[in-house]
Design an enzyme around this catalytic site. Structure first.
Site, PDB file in Angstrom:
ATOM      1  N   THR A 124      -0.605   7.556  -4.490  1.00 46.15           N
ATOM      2  CA  THR A 124      -1.418   6.540  -5.160  1.00 46.15           C
ATOM      3  C   THR A 124      -2.670   7.164  -5.783  1.00 46.15           C
ATOM      4  O   THR A 124      -3.151   8.196  -5.300  1.00 46.15           O
ATOM      5  CB  THR A 124      -1.838   5.464  -4.125  1.00 46.15           C
ATOM      6  OG1 THR A 124      -2.885   4.677  -4.674  1.00 46.15           O
ATOM      7  CG2 THR A 124      -2.354   6.086  -2.833  1.00 46.15           C
ATOM      8  N   GLU A 126      -5.420   6.012  -5.384  1.00 43.19           N
ATOM      9  CA  GLU A 126      -6.534   5.734  -4.465  1.00 43.19           C
ATOM     10  C   GLU A 126      -6.968   6.978  -3.692  1.00 43.19           C
ATOM     11  O   GLU A 126      -8.056   7.006  -3.130  1.00 43.19           O
ATOM     12  CB  GLU A 126      -6.163   4.582  -3.511  1.00 43.19           C
ATOM     13  CG  GLU A 126      -5.820   3.338  -4.297  1.00 43.19           C
ATOM     14  CD  GLU A 126      -5.763   2.053  -3.493  1.00 43.19           C
ATOM     15  OE1 GLU A 126      -6.407   1.960  -2.445  1.00 43.19           O
ATOM     16  OE2 GLU A 126      -5.064   1.127  -3.945  1.00 43.19           O
ATOM     17  N   TYR A 149      -6.349   3.580   4.532  1.00 45.71           N
ATOM     18  CA  TYR A 149      -5.093   3.641   3.763  1.00 45.71           C
ATOM     19  C   TYR A 149      -5.072   4.864   2.851  1.00 45.71           C
ATOM     20  O   TYR A 149      -4.155   5.691   2.912  1.00 45.71           O
ATOM     21  CB  TYR A 149      -4.910   2.363   2.929  1.00 45.71           C
ATOM     22  CG  TYR A 149      -3.879   2.508   1.813  1.00 45.71           C
ATOM     23  CD1 TYR A 149      -2.534   2.671   2.100  1.00 45.71           C
ATOM     24  CD2 TYR A 149      -4.277   2.505   0.470  1.00 45.71           C
ATOM     25  CE1 TYR A 149      -1.587   2.815   1.082  1.00 45.71           C
ATOM     26  CE2 TYR A 149      -3.342   2.650  -0.556  1.00 45.71           C
ATOM     27  CZ  TYR A 149      -2.000   2.811  -0.244  1.00 45.71           C
ATOM     28  OH  TYR A 149      -1.077   2.968  -1.254  1.00 45.71           O
ATOM     29  N   LYS A 153      -2.757   8.334   2.851  1.00 45.90           N
ATOM     30  CA  LYS A 153      -1.913   8.782   1.733  1.00 45.90           C
ATOM     31  C   LYS A 153      -2.331  10.191   1.284  1.00 45.90           C
ATOM     32  O   LYS A 153      -1.486  11.030   0.970  1.00 45.90           O
ATOM     33  CB  LYS A 153      -2.009   7.801   0.548  1.00 45.90           C
ATOM     34  CG  LYS A 153      -1.456   6.403   0.808  1.00 45.90           C
ATOM     35  CD  LYS A 153       0.041   6.375   1.072  1.00 45.90           C
ATOM     36  CE  LYS A 153       0.884   6.635  -0.166  1.00 45.90           C
ATOM     37  NZ  LYS A 153       2.329   6.447   0.107  1.00 45.90           N
TER      38      LYS A 153
HETATM   39  P1  NAD Z   1       5.154  -2.553   0.408  1.00 37.84           P
HETATM   40  O1  NAD Z   1       4.165  -2.736   1.502  1.00 37.84           O
HETATM   41  O2  NAD Z   1       5.568  -3.723  -0.416  1.00 37.84           O
HETATM   42  O3  NAD Z   1       6.489  -1.907   0.993  1.00 37.84           O
HETATM   43  C1  NAD Z   1       6.487  -0.901   1.972  1.00 37.84           C
HETATM   44  C2  NAD Z   1       7.888  -0.841   2.583  1.00 37.84           C
HETATM   45  O4  NAD Z   1       7.894   0.232   3.545  1.00 37.84           O
HETATM   46  C3  NAD Z   1       8.275  -2.126   3.341  1.00 37.84           C
HETATM   47  O5  NAD Z   1       9.595  -2.501   2.988  1.00 37.84           O
HETATM   48  C4  NAD Z   1       8.197  -1.708   4.812  1.00 37.84           C
HETATM   49  O6  NAD Z   1       9.103  -2.423   5.630  1.00 37.84           O
HETATM   50  C5  NAD Z   1       8.547  -0.243   4.721  1.00 37.84           C
HETATM   51  N1  NAD Z   1       8.017   0.528   5.858  1.00 37.84           N
HETATM   52  C6  NAD Z   1       6.765   0.481   6.385  1.00 37.84           C
HETATM   53  N2  NAD Z   1       6.689   1.320   7.439  1.00 37.84           N
HETATM   54  C7  NAD Z   1       7.902   1.927   7.561  1.00 37.84           C
HETATM   55  C8  NAD Z   1       8.421   2.909   8.447  1.00 37.84           C
HETATM   56  N3  NAD Z   1       7.674   3.427   9.422  1.00 37.84           N
HETATM   57  N4  NAD Z   1       9.703   3.312   8.280  1.00 37.84           N
HETATM   58  C9  NAD Z   1      10.477   2.768   7.302  1.00 37.84           C
HETATM   59  N5  NAD Z   1      10.039   1.830   6.450  1.00 37.84           N
HETATM   60  C10 NAD Z   1       8.759   1.419   6.574  1.00 37.84           C
HETATM   61  O7  NAD Z   1       4.527  -1.406  -0.491  1.00 37.84           O
HETATM   62  P2  NAD Z   1       4.672  -1.134  -2.067  1.00 37.84           P
HETATM   63  O8  NAD Z   1       3.573  -1.809  -2.769  1.00 37.84           O
HETATM   64  O9  NAD Z   1       6.085  -1.343  -2.494  1.00 37.84           O
HETATM   65  O10 NAD Z   1       4.342   0.429  -2.092  1.00 37.84           O
HETATM   66  C11 NAD Z   1       5.391   1.391  -1.953  1.00 37.84           C
HETATM   67  C12 NAD Z   1       4.783   2.793  -2.009  1.00 37.84           C
HETATM   68  O11 NAD Z   1       4.069   2.958  -3.242  1.00 37.84           O
HETATM   69  C13 NAD Z   1       3.764   3.075  -0.908  1.00 37.84           C
HETATM   70  O12 NAD Z   1       3.945   4.398  -0.472  1.00 37.84           O
HETATM   71  C14 NAD Z   1       2.416   2.898  -1.579  1.00 37.84           C
HETATM   72  O13 NAD Z   1       1.438   3.721  -0.975  1.00 37.84           O
HETATM   73  C15 NAD Z   1       2.742   3.376  -2.985  1.00 37.84           C
HETATM   74  N6  NAD Z   1       1.916   2.793  -4.072  1.00 37.84           N
HETATM   75  C16 NAD Z   1       1.773   1.435  -4.181  1.00 37.84           C
HETATM   76  C17 NAD Z   1       1.033   0.912  -5.238  1.00 37.84           C
HETATM   77  C18 NAD Z   1       0.890  -0.576  -5.435  1.00 37.84           C
HETATM   78  O14 NAD Z   1       0.162  -0.998  -6.335  1.00 37.84           O
HETATM   79  N7  NAD Z   1       1.573  -1.421  -4.686  1.00 37.84           N
HETATM   80  C19 NAD Z   1       0.441   1.781  -6.160  1.00 37.84           C
HETATM   81  C20 NAD Z   1       0.608   3.170  -6.011  1.00 37.84           C
HETATM   82  C21 NAD Z   1       1.357   3.660  -4.960  1.00 37.84           C
HETATM   83  P1  TYD Z   2      -5.288  -5.099  -3.832  1.00 42.62           P
HETATM   84  O1  TYD Z   2      -4.252  -5.893  -4.532  1.00 42.62           O
HETATM   85  O2  TYD Z   2      -5.457  -5.246  -2.364  1.00 42.62           O
HETATM   86  O3  TYD Z   2      -5.024  -3.574  -4.218  1.00 42.62           O
HETATM   87  P2  TYD Z   2      -5.959  -2.250  -3.959  1.00 42.62           P
HETATM   88  O4  TYD Z   2      -7.003  -2.582  -2.975  1.00 42.62           O
HETATM   89  O5  TYD Z   2      -4.965  -1.294  -3.417  1.00 42.62           O
HETATM   90  O6  TYD Z   2      -6.504  -1.871  -5.306  1.00 42.62           O
HETATM   91  O7  TYD Z   2      -6.693  -5.414  -4.504  1.00 42.62           O
HETATM   92  C1  TYD Z   2      -6.901  -5.246  -5.890  1.00 42.62           C
HETATM   93  C2  TYD Z   2      -8.356  -5.543  -6.172  1.00 42.62           C
HETATM   94  O8  TYD Z   2      -8.587  -6.941  -5.941  1.00 42.62           O
HETATM   95  C3  TYD Z   2      -9.325  -4.814  -5.259  1.00 42.62           C
HETATM   96  O9  TYD Z   2     -10.498  -4.485  -6.016  1.00 42.62           O
HETATM   97  C4  TYD Z   2      -9.682  -5.825  -4.193  1.00 42.62           C
HETATM   98  C5  TYD Z   2      -9.587  -7.149  -4.937  1.00 42.62           C
HETATM   99  N1  TYD Z   2      -9.161  -8.315  -4.149  1.00 42.62           N
HETATM  100  C6  TYD Z   2      -9.893  -9.508  -4.213  1.00 42.62           C
HETATM  101  O10 TYD Z   2     -10.935  -9.590  -4.905  1.00 42.62           O
HETATM  102  N2  TYD Z   2      -9.460 -10.575  -3.498  1.00 42.62           N
HETATM  103  C7  TYD Z   2      -8.340 -10.519  -2.715  1.00 42.62           C
HETATM  104  O11 TYD Z   2      -8.003 -11.538  -2.043  1.00 42.62           O
HETATM  105  C8  TYD Z   2      -7.585  -9.304  -2.668  1.00 42.62           C
HETATM  106  C9  TYD Z   2      -6.338  -9.192  -1.817  1.00 42.62           C
HETATM  107  C10 TYD Z   2      -8.031  -8.237  -3.412  1.00 42.62           C
END
Ligand code: NAD
Ligand code: TYD
Length: 337
Positions: A124, A126, A149, A153
């Site tokens: 990420t 982040e 978090y 990562k």
């Molecule tokens: P999510 O929370 O929706 O999904 C995570 C999945 O991992 C879930 O299905 C959960 O059951 C599974 N999981 C958790 N712990 C586990 C374990 N110990 N063993 C096996 N499975 C496990 O997350 P997401 O938003 O789909 O993110 C997926 C990946 O992408 C993550 O690594 C996250 O750090 C990365 N990422 C997410 C974003 C975002 O905006 N959502 C952005 C950049 C990177």
């Molecule tokens: P989020 O979706 O949790 O992603 P990340 O923290 O990984 O960027 O949050 C996106 C942005 O929105 C972050 O600046 C925190 C803000 N936020 C709110 O203002 N209200 C909320 O209820 C949540 C969940 C996030």
């Protein structure tokens, strides 16, 4: 080609598996997911009977299980599995270290033992910390995570790097900005605001609402990962970003307007501790080296996402009510993984 996707029952992993199976009809995908609160097999309902797809419930930290799966001829691992929510990590960091750091290390060791040909670590932006009003994260920006978090990562990224350097392990790291799209768990900003607005509930905005995120449509992320998987250079890092910077308040106001809800639902709440002010990704390496381009404009993608939550009310109502968790306890409670 036989690919192990971990965390494939979550938001990005499920969209990526769907993308992969649609595009490559000769790839076999094994999805290893622990089904934490964020994992939901309904995200994969439409493909669960695909002969090229198999689901295994389990933990990436379970070395025996991972080794057994890899011995079935897995050539590639794509590691999405993670605890992914910043606010939860501030409340209770331990499981973030367990899954995101130790779980990744277990996968790396098993992958080494098996001699896999590629390992993609889904990381990420982040990990780079927070930006001021100007500048962008490049792949050489120093790591400066501010939440448990992002620290977990970043730790995993460093382990992946160390395995490349020490063992010649064939890994690549991708670092993507904030994703949005279908099947995103409604604890994250965009689905939380859409679903709360539809329920007439308050829309919590942290602090002054002027924090900036660089939003990318989940399908654009999948397309980038497809390129990284097939053409990325081993040992490299690739930033993936939407080049789409928005304040949180702008996003919340856009959603409210689209849903014809009153702005009075917007409620400013206490800020997140250590709240990163701005993320902005420079993805020129990905564009120049691998020819990637974002295909989805933000307003179009967000309208499509809002439409998906309108059309799939049952999905998110179940998720929000916790009904699906009871289902998993019934379905899997007696199994021993
Ligand atoms: P999510 O929370 O929706 O999904 C995570 C999945 O991992 C879930 O299905 C959960 O059951 C599974 N999981 C958790 N712990 C586990 C374990 N110990 N063993 C096996 N499975 C496990 O997350 P997401 O938003 O789909 O993110 C997926 C990946 O992408 C993550 O690594 C996250 O750090 C990365 N990422 C997410 C974003 C975002 O905006 N959502 C952005 C950049 C990177
Ligand atoms: P989020 O979706 O949790 O992603 P990340 O923290 O990984 O960027 O949050 C996106 C942005 O929105 C972050 O600046 C925190 C803000 N936020 C709110 O203002 N209200 C909320 O209820 C949540 C969940 C996030």
């Amino acid at each position: 080609m036989k690919i192990l996707v971990t965390g494939g029952a979550g938001f990005i992993g499920s969209n990526f598996i769907r993308y992969l199976l649609e595009k490559y009809n000769d790839y076999q995908v094994v999805n290893l997911d622990k089904l934490t609160y964020a994992g939901n097999l309904e995200n994969l309902r439409d493909i669960e009977k695909d002969p090229n797809y198999e689901f295994i419930k389990g933990d990436i930290g379970d070395a025996g299980l991972v080794e057994e799966i890899l011995q079935r001829g897995i050539e590639i691992i794509i590691n999405f599995a993670a605890e992914s929510h910043v606010d939860r990590s501030i409340e209770d960091p331990q499981v973030f270290i367990k899954t995101n750091v130790l779980g990744t290390q277990t996968l790396l060791d098993a992958g080494r033992k098996q001699g896999i040909s590629r390992f993609i670590q889904i990381s990420t932006d982040e990990v780079y910390g927070s930006l001021g009003a100007t500048g962008y994260f490049t792949e050489s920006t120093p790591l400066a995570p501010n939440s448990p978090y992002s620290a977990s990562k970043a730790s995993a990224d460093l382990l992946v790097r160390a395995y490349c350097m020490s063992y010649g392990f064939p890994a690549i790291i991708s670092r993507c900005s904030n994703n949005y799209g279908s099947y995103q768990f409604p604890e994250k900003l965009i689905p939380l605001v859409i679903t709360n607005a539809l329920e007439g509930k308050e829309l919590p905005v942290y602090g002054d609402g002027l924090n900036i995120r660089d939003w990318i449509y989940v399908d654009d992320h999948s397309r980038a990962l497809d390129l990284v998987l097939h053409q990325g250079r081993l040992g490299e890092i690739y930033n993936i970003g939407g080049e789409n910077e928005r304040t949180n308040l702008d996003i919340v106001k856009f959603i409210v307007k689209e849903l014809r809800k009153p702005e009075s639902l917007i409620t400013f709440v206490k800020d997140r501790p250590g709240h990163d002010r701005r993320y902005a990704i420079d993805s020129s390496k990905l564009r120049k080296e691998l020819g990637w381009k974002s295909q989805t404009d933000f307003q179009g993608g967000l309208r499509e996402t809002i439409r998906w939550y309108l059309d799939n009310r049952k999905w998110w109502e179940k998720v929000k009510s916790g009904e699906y968790r009871e289902y998993y306890t019934r379905m899997y409670g007696n199994r021993s993984t």
